[in-house]
Design a protein around this motif. Structure first.
Motif, PDB file in Angstrom:
ATOM      1  N   CYS A  25       0.841  -1.206   0.000  1.00 42.66           N
ATOM      2  CA  CYS A  25       0.000   0.000   0.000  1.00 42.66           C
ATOM      3  C   CYS A  25       0.877   1.257   0.000  1.00 42.66           C
ATOM      4  N   SER A  26       1.888   1.240  -0.858  1.00 45.16           N
ATOM      5  CA  SER A  26       2.817   2.364  -0.890  1.00 45.16           C
ATOM      6  C   SER A  26       2.897   3.073  -2.242  1.00 45.16           C
ATOM      7  N   CYS A  27       2.214   2.534  -3.273  1.00 47.48           N
ATOM      8  CA  CYS A  27       2.491   3.103  -4.583  1.00 47.48           C
ATOM      9  C   CYS A  27       1.265   3.414  -5.447  1.00 47.48           C
ATOM     10  N   ALA A  28       0.115   2.825  -5.129  1.00 50.16           N
ATOM     11  CA  ALA A  28      -1.112   3.052  -5.910  1.00 50.16           C
ATOM     12  C   ALA A  28      -0.970   2.665  -7.380  1.00 50.16           C
ATOM     13  N   THR A  29      -0.202   1.618  -7.686  1.00 52.23           N
ATOM     14  CA  THR A  29      -0.112   1.173  -9.081  1.00 52.23           C
ATOM     15  C   THR A  29      -0.830  -0.165  -9.295  1.00 52.23           C
TER      16      THR A  29
ATOM     17  N   SER B  23      -4.572   4.272   4.758  1.00 48.87           N
ATOM     18  CA  SER B  23      -3.634   4.556   3.662  1.00 48.87           C
ATOM     19  C   SER B  23      -4.275   4.363   2.301  1.00 48.87           C
TER      20      SER B  23
ATOM     21  N   ASP C 217      -6.300   7.336   1.368  1.00 54.71           N
ATOM     22  CA  ASP C 217      -5.443   8.484   1.129  1.00 54.71           C
ATOM     23  C   ASP C 217      -4.703   8.352  -0.211  1.00 54.71           C
ATOM     24  N   MET C 218      -4.233   7.136  -0.503  1.00 51.32           N
ATOM     25  CA  MET C 218      -3.539   6.909  -1.777  1.00 51.32           C
ATOM     26  C   MET C 218      -4.524   7.075  -2.939  1.00 51.32           C
TER      27      MET C 218
ATOM     28  N   GLU D  10      -7.078   8.873  -3.206  1.00 48.98           N
ATOM     29  CA  GLU D  10      -7.409  10.259  -3.449  1.00 48.98           C
ATOM     30  C   GLU D  10      -6.564  10.790  -4.601  1.00 48.98           C
ATOM     31  N   PHE D  11      -5.434  10.130  -4.805  1.00 49.41           N
ATOM     32  CA  PHE D  11      -4.515  10.646  -5.789  1.00 49.41           C
ATOM     33  C   PHE D  11      -4.255   9.738  -6.974  1.00 49.41           C
ATOM     34  N   ALA D  12      -4.939   8.621  -7.007  1.00 53.09           N
ATOM     35  CA  ALA D  12      -4.753   7.713  -8.136  1.00 53.09           C
ATOM     36  C   ALA D  12      -5.322   8.349  -9.401  1.00 53.09           C
ATOM     37  N   ASN D  13      -4.806   7.919 -10.536  1.00 52.73           N
ATOM     38  CA  ASN D  13      -5.305   8.424 -11.818  1.00 52.73           C
ATOM     39  C   ASN D  13      -6.777   8.083 -11.991  1.00 52.73           C
TER      40      ASN D  13
END
Lengths: 411, 106
Positions: B44-48, B67, B70-71, B73-76
């Motif tokens: 859960c550190s990269c959102a890929t 997390s 929060d991640m 929120e910023f994913a494509n």
């Protein structure tokens, strides 16, 4: 020339990913993946944290199950490469077998820097690099009462957090003046220092270790240069790594703090690439200087880059470096390289452990460190993957929000 | 073993037999589903490993929190039904589940 056979030396994150990406990209030739550890290729990051706590089982460390290698016809060879015969484009293995290649990928990684002090081989002294290391360490870590950690980089501190969670007394010795000094800003070091101290970890900074003391072959303590002896029934060290360059050196490849490669990750032999921890490449995020980066994302991105080139889509390697470490309840994510920054702007609050440090060099954003603010990390990643525009003046405005700013300035 | 279908952004479906207890991310990797990168290996550190869970399946999994939220929120192309597949553990009741993949993970 059409490639028909690719040999990869090193079955860690970088080596494995080249094999997987080549197949995923449609490569139909022969792929040989040579690794000198037993078993299937596996992830290393959990070895110093979740795996030691028993939160992850060994089978869940595997990149892929055994069936994957059969189905994808990736020939996983448990052997050690001993010679690269560049003239005949073949690799000789310890078993005396030889593998011919059209292209060779060196993903030989790095090994732990040794302590090189008296007592380093006593029972109860551990480095953490392989699954075998972690398997030997796990039961000791559970039983240990007095733990001494030498080195306060990522690995040492991840282990210190694990040992503290298991209610051992933990002391950390480091030559430097603060935590993770080579990787993060003093502000972020301070946050981690306070957190570790709240978990009961004690620190000895600016201290060298003279020797490890033992009785009947087992460790009993660590003697610092000032003469103080810290009692220990377990010592774990993490004082950096050294790239595995022997094969490349003997083969006459160019070496510079690792295997020197160009912007396409090619060595000075057009049939040989090098990637991951062992590769020293011209890094646009480090002003074009040849740089070696020790991280999983770098290994994966370089693997994908080389695979794309071998599949006919050549492009220079430009990925933005990033790193992470989990210690206790703290998730630290770093994007960019903070080398040579001259000013910082902090966001959030150190007290709530939700804190980011933006690092600038001559008013250009060069790195974002974030603790428990993964949104800032991803925003930073996007900002750093294109020409940086954010200035410290803007970041210092009251109520500045990095994520909102990135969204508003997306090109 | 439940079967989970991943649909690439270009519409190509991949039906994957998944093992109970592993993560959806791991099932996708094992089957070489294009579009799931999983750079951090499930930490859960990269959102890929972002995917969109078909709406009728949203109730079958615990809501995103911490997390992951929060991640995300910023994913494509973040949407209401966005999930990080490393945070979803495969259960018996997931047979037939469908996830759609974003155009890119960056």
């Amino acid at each position: 020339m059409t490639l028909t056979s690719v040999v990869i030396i090193g079955a860690g994150q970088a080596g494995f990913q080249v094999a997987a990406s080549l197949r995923q990209g449609g490569f139909a030739g022969k792929i040989s993946l040579v690794g000198d550890e037993p078993g299937l290729p596996y992830q290393r990051p959990p070895l110093s944290k979740a795996y030691l706590l028993g939160k992850i089982k060994a089978e869940n460390l595997l990149f892929r199950p055994a069936a994957f290698f059969d189905e994808q016809q990736i020939d996983l060879i448990h052997d050690k490469a001993v010679l690269i015969d560049r003239q005949n484009q073949r690799v000789v293995l310890e078993s005396e077998k030889a593998l011919e290649y059209d292209h060779l990928v060196l993903a030989t990684g790095a090994h732990n820097r040794a302590l090189s002090i008296p007592g380093e081989h006593l029972e109860g002294v551990f480095g953490i690099k392989t699954l075998a290391d972690a398997d030997a360490l796990a039961p000791r870590a559970k039983a240990a009462r007095n733990v001494v950690v030498i080195g306060c980089g990522f690995i040492g501190l991840e282990f210190a957090a694990v040992a503290a969670a298991q209610e051992a007394s933990v002391q950390v010795i480091d030559r430097g003046e603060r935590l993770m000094a080579r990787a993060i800003s003093p502000q972020m070091s301070e946050l981690f220092l306070k957190a570790h101290e709240s978990w009961g970890v004690k620190f000895h900074f600016s201290q060298a270790v003279d020797q490890i003391i033992g009785e009947n072959g087992k460790v009993t303590g660590v003697e610092k240069a000032d003469g103080e002896v810290l009692p220990a029934d377990l010592v774990v060290y993490g004082i950096g790594v050294i790239p595995n360059i022997n094969l490349a050196t003997e083969a006459g490849l160019e070496i510079e703090n690792g295997i020197k490669v160009d912007a396409h990750l090619l060595t000075n032999d057009p049939h040989i690439s090098a990637i991951g921890d062992v590769a020293c490449f011209p890094c646009i995020h480090n002003q074009g200087e040849h740089t070696r980066i020790e991280s999983v994302p770098n290994a994966m991105d370089q693997a994908r880059s080389v695979s794309a080139r071998l599949l006919g889509k050549a492009a220079p390697f430009i990925s933005t470096p990033w790193f992470w470490t989990d210690q206790g309840n703290l998730k630290l994510q770093i994007v960019g390289l903070s080398t040579g920054y001259d000013s910082t702007v902090t966001l959030g609050s150190m007290e709530t452990d939700q804190f980011s440090v933006l690092c600038f060099r001559r008013d250009q954003l060069v790195a974002v460190e974030s603790c428990n603010r993964p949104g800032d990390h991803l925003a930073g990643k996007k900002l750093l993957s294109r020409p940086p525009e954010l200035t410290p003046r803007e970041a210092r405005k009251p109520d500045f929000d990095l994520k909102a700013w990135e969204v508003a300035h997306r090109s | 073993m439940p079967t989970i279908t991943f649909i690439e952004h270009n519409g190509t479906p991949h039906a994957v037999t998944a093992e109970v207890g592993q993560s959806i991310m791991q099932a996708a990797l094992n089957a070489m589903v294009p579009g799931i990168q999983a750079d951090c290996g499930g930490a859960c550190s990269c959102a890929t490993c972002h995917a969109f869970l078909e709406d009728n399946w949203m109730g079958a999994v615990p809501a995103a929190e911490g997390s992951e939220l929060d991640m995300l929120e910023f994913a494509n192309e973040r949407k209401e039904n966005s999930r990080l597949t490393c945070q979803l553990t495969i259960q018996d009741n997931m047979d037939g589940m469908v996830l759609r993949l974003p155009e890119s993970q960056y």
